[in-house]
Motif scaffolding. Structure first.
Motif, PDB file in Angstrom:
ATOM      1  N   PRO A  62       0.805  -1.217   0.000  1.00 40.12           N
ATOM      2  CA  PRO A  62       0.000   0.000   0.000  1.00 40.12           C
ATOM      3  C   PRO A  62       0.847   1.281   0.000  1.00 40.12           C
ATOM      4  O   PRO A  62       0.489   2.261  -0.641  1.00 40.12           O
ATOM      5  N   ASP A  63       1.970   1.280   0.701  1.00 37.14           N
ATOM      6  CA  ASP A  63       2.830   2.464   0.730  1.00 37.14           C
ATOM      7  C   ASP A  63       3.430   2.751  -0.650  1.00 37.14           C
ATOM      8  O   ASP A  63       3.511   3.898  -1.079  1.00 37.14           O
ATOM      9  N   LYS A  66       0.702   4.230  -2.835  1.00 34.31           N
ATOM     10  CA  LYS A  66       0.476   5.650  -2.515  1.00 34.31           C
ATOM     11  C   LYS A  66       1.551   6.515  -3.148  1.00 34.31           C
ATOM     12  O   LYS A  66       1.271   7.562  -3.724  1.00 34.31           O
ATOM     13  N   GLU A  67       2.786   6.060  -3.028  1.00 28.09           N
ATOM     14  CA  GLU A  67       3.910   6.815  -3.583  1.00 28.09           C
ATOM     15  C   GLU A  67       3.754   6.976  -5.094  1.00 28.09           C
ATOM     16  O   GLU A  67       3.899   8.077  -5.636  1.00 28.09           O
ATOM     17  N   TYR A  69       1.000   6.795  -6.836  1.00 28.13           N
ATOM     18  CA  TYR A  69      -0.167   7.638  -7.101  1.00 28.13           C
ATOM     19  C   TYR A  69       0.203   9.120  -7.007  1.00 28.13           C
ATOM     20  O   TYR A  69      -0.127   9.919  -7.887  1.00 28.13           O
ATOM     21  N   PHE A  70       0.895   9.506  -5.940  1.00 24.18           N
ATOM     22  CA  PHE A  70       1.264  10.911  -5.751  1.00 24.18           C
ATOM     23  C   PHE A  70       2.289  11.383  -6.790  1.00 24.18           C
ATOM     24  O   PHE A  70       2.247  12.521  -7.245  1.00 24.18           O
ATOM     25  N   LYS A  73       0.209  11.933  -9.874  1.00 21.29           N
ATOM     26  CA  LYS A  73      -0.698  13.067  -9.691  1.00 21.29           C
ATOM     27  C   LYS A  73       0.052  14.402  -9.819  1.00 21.29           C
ATOM     28  O   LYS A  73      -0.454  15.344 -10.425  1.00 21.29           O
TER      29      LYS A  73
END
Length: 76
Positions: A62-63, A66-67, A69-70, A73
């Motif tokens: 999950p980490d 997230k990384e 994704y950001f 983005k």
């Protein structure tokens, strides 16, 4: 405002009977009606949810997700 909780059944003519001991005569009350789901229906819906989504995150960090994704983005 005081809150009371009790179970009752709505009669065929749509009347809700308040149990004795609740002094609500001539008082303004808020009524929330919850339609109870039978236990077997609840189990069936939970089983279908678990069947559909179990293992969706298996083997995923999950980490790291997230990384990524950001980064995407913010164009990094």
């Amino acid at each position: 405002m005081e809150a009371y909780k009790f179970k009752t059944k709505v009669s065929a003519d749509g009347t809700i009977v308040v149990p004795e001991g609740f002094d609500v005569k001539n008082k303004e009350v808020e009524v929330i009606i919850l339609d109870e789901i039978k236990q077997s229906e609840q189990r069936k819906s939970m089983k279908s949810f678990l069947d559909k989504y179990s293992g969706i995150l298996k083997g995923m960090d999950p980490d790291k997700a997230k990384e990524e994704y950001f980064k995407e983005k913010h164009g990094l």
